[in-house]
Design a protein around this motif. Structure first.
Motif, short mmCIF file in Angstrom:
data_model
loop_
_atom_site.label_atom_id
_atom_site.label_comp_id
_atom_site.label_asym_id
_atom_site.label_seq_id
_atom_site.Cartn_x
_atom_site.Cartn_y
_atom_site.Cartn_z
N LEU A 2 0.84 -1.16 -0.03
CA LEU A 2 0.04 -0.08 0.01
C LEU A 2 0.86 1.27 0.03
O LEU A 2 0.66 2.15 -0.56
CB LEU A 2 -1.00 -0.12 1.21
CG LEU A 2 -2.00 -1.10 1.12
CD1 LEU A 2 -2.79 -0.94 2.52
CD2 LEU A 2 -3.14 -0.65 0.18
N ARG A 3 1.97 1.03 0.73
CA ARG A 3 2.89 2.40 0.83
C ARG A 3 3.55 2.68 -0.52
O ARG A 3 3.76 3.85 -0.85
CB ARG A 3 3.87 2.06 1.67
CG ARG A 3 5.17 3.02 1.73
CD ARG A 3 6.12 3.13 2.96
NE ARG A 3 6.67 1.58 3.10
CZ ARG A 3 7.66 1.25 2.12
NH1 ARG A 3 8.04 2.17 1.30
NH2 ARG A 3 8.13 0.15 2.22
N LYS A 4 3.55 1.74 -1.69
CA LYS A 4 4.18 1.97 -2.86
C LYS A 4 2.70 2.00 -3.79
O LYS A 4 3.15 2.01 -4.88
CB LYS A 4 4.86 0.76 -3.33
CG LYS A 4 6.11 0.61 -2.59
CD LYS A 4 7.01 -0.67 -2.95
CE LYS A 4 8.32 -0.83 -2.00
NZ LYS A 4 9.12 -1.91 -2.64
N ASN A 5 1.84 2.42 -3.26
CA ASN A 5 0.72 2.50 -4.09
C ASN A 5 0.26 1.19 -5.08
O ASN A 5 -0.33 1.42 -6.04
CB ASN A 5 0.60 3.69 -5.04
CG ASN A 5 0.73 4.88 -4.05
OD1 ASN A 5 0.03 4.95 -3.13
ND2 ASN A 5 1.49 5.96 -4.65
N HIS A 6 0.73 0.12 -4.52
CA HIS A 6 0.16 -1.13 -5.30
C HIS A 6 -1.08 -1.55 -4.47
O HIS A 6 -1.39 -1.62 -3.15
CB HIS A 6 1.09 -2.25 -5.20
CG HIS A 6 2.41 -1.87 -6.05
ND1 HIS A 6 2.52 -1.64 -7.17
CD2 HIS A 6 3.73 -1.74 -5.49
CE1 HIS A 6 3.60 -1.48 -7.58
NE2 HIS A 6 4.44 -1.34 -6.61
N ASN A 7 -2.12 -2.09 -5.30
CA ASN A 7 -3.38 -2.78 -4.47
C ASN A 7 -3.84 -3.99 -5.26
O ASN A 7 -4.72 -4.20 -6.13
CB ASN A 7 -4.65 -1.68 -5.03
CG ASN A 7 -4.74 -0.39 -3.77
OD1 ASN A 7 -4.30 -0.90 -2.56
ND2 ASN A 7 -5.33 0.46 -4.17
N PRO A 8 -2.90 -4.92 -4.79
CA PRO A 8 -3.15 -6.48 -5.29
C PRO A 8 -4.51 -6.87 -4.71
O PRO A 8 -4.91 -6.24 -3.73
CB PRO A 8 -2.00 -7.07 -4.58
CG PRO A 8 -1.75 -6.27 -3.30
CD PRO A 8 -1.88 -5.15 -3.85
N THR A 52 16.40 -1.09 3.72
CA THR A 52 15.63 0.04 2.99
C THR A 52 15.34 -0.36 1.44
O THR A 52 16.45 -0.55 0.79
CB THR A 52 16.47 1.43 3.22
OG1 THR A 52 16.83 1.56 4.52
CG2 THR A 52 15.94 2.65 2.48
N GLY A 53 14.18 -0.04 1.03
CA GLY A 53 14.12 -0.31 -0.41
C GLY A 53 14.31 0.87 -0.99
O GLY A 53 13.78 2.18 -0.62
N ARG A 54 15.03 0.94 -2.16
CA ARG A 54 15.52 2.09 -2.95
C ARG A 54 15.30 1.90 -4.48
O ARG A 54 16.30 1.93 -5.23
CB ARG A 54 17.00 2.64 -2.64
CG ARG A 54 17.20 2.91 -1.16
CD ARG A 54 18.55 3.17 -0.79
NE ARG A 54 19.16 4.37 -1.55
CZ ARG A 54 20.41 4.68 -1.55
NH1 ARG A 54 21.30 4.10 -0.66
NH2 ARG A 54 20.68 5.74 -2.21
N PRO A 73 18.40 -2.71 -13.28
CA PRO A 73 17.80 -3.50 -12.09
C PRO A 73 16.38 -2.89 -12.15
O PRO A 73 16.02 -1.61 -12.17
CB PRO A 73 18.55 -3.41 -10.91
CG PRO A 73 19.31 -2.19 -11.21
CD PRO A 73 19.46 -2.07 -12.48
N PHE A 74 15.58 -3.77 -11.64
CA PHE A 74 14.06 -3.34 -11.30
C PHE A 74 13.90 -2.77 -9.96
O PHE A 74 12.86 -2.33 -9.57
CB PHE A 74 13.07 -4.33 -11.65
CG PHE A 74 12.99 -5.70 -10.85
CD1 PHE A 74 12.26 -5.65 -9.65
CD2 PHE A 74 13.74 -6.72 -11.48
CE1 PHE A 74 12.45 -6.82 -9.02
CE2 PHE A 74 13.48 -7.73 -10.69
CZ PHE A 74 13.03 -8.02 -9.53
N TRP A 79 20.70 -3.48 2.87
CA TRP A 79 20.54 -4.01 4.15
C TRP A 79 21.47 -3.84 4.82
O TRP A 79 22.97 -3.90 4.57
CB TRP A 79 20.49 -5.86 3.77
CG TRP A 79 19.32 -6.17 3.07
CD1 TRP A 79 18.17 -5.40 2.44
CD2 TRP A 79 18.72 -7.72 3.15
NE1 TRP A 79 17.36 -6.18 1.86
CE2 TRP A 79 17.87 -7.57 2.22
CE3 TRP A 79 19.28 -8.63 3.27
CZ2 TRP A 79 16.99 -8.67 2.05
CZ3 TRP A 79 18.83 -9.90 3.12
CH2 TRP A 79 17.43 -9.94 2.66
N ILE A 80 21.38 -3.62 6.32
CA ILE A 80 22.58 -3.41 7.34
C ILE A 80 22.45 -4.56 7.97
O ILE A 80 21.33 -5.15 8.52
CB ILE A 80 22.07 -2.32 8.23
CG1 ILE A 80 21.81 -1.05 7.34
CG2 ILE A 80 23.03 -1.94 9.25
CD1 ILE A 80 22.94 -0.63 6.65
#
Length: 132
Positions: A2-8, A52-54, A73-74, A79-80
């Motif tokens: 939802l944060r990425k505006n995807h509504n599966p 963190t997704g970037r 890349p898509f 990752w820490i």
């Protein structure tokens, strides 16, 4: 999502969740490969501290490879990883793989997992991995 505006749709999640889990497991395998023999065995092994997704940010390597004509890349994650109290940043570029016509329905992706060259520890980890 939802944060990425995807509504599966709810029924799509039965497909999406296993794919997401498989990709994350593959990324962790890559981290463990780099971490082998780097000293975290003495404190129970490396642990993921945060990520963190970037997706809109390209790593320098991905940027150069795209200039050379390779697919971009898509997605990208940083990752820490905690190695006995020392934080190591890993960069993960996610690429779409080639589909095998002999394996219909099988996922096709490639991950480029590597320690970031932020500090001497990242550089040492990368150097050690080249000689394995």
């Amino acid at each position: 999502m939802l944060r990425k505006n995807h509504n599966p749709r709810g029924e799509d999640m039965k497909t999406i969740v296993p794919i997401h889990n498989a990709v994350n497991e593959k990324a962790w395998e890559g981290v463990l490969w780099w971490e082998a023999g780097m000293g975290s065995e003495k404190c129970g092994g490396p642990r993921l501290s945060s990520f963190t997704g970037r997706p809109k940010d390209r790593t320098p390597k991905a940027w150069v490879m795209a200039l050379l004509g390779y697919s971009a890349p898509f997605d990208r994650h940083d990752w820490i990883v905690d190695r006995c109290g020392h934080q190591i940043r890993y960069v993960i570029d996610f690429y779409t793989g080639k589909h095998d016509p002999n394996s219909p329905g099988r996922m096709a992706f490639h991950l480029d997992v590597r320690p970031a060259l932020d500090d001497w520890e990242g550089l040492r980890t990368r150097w050690a991995g080249w000689w394995r």
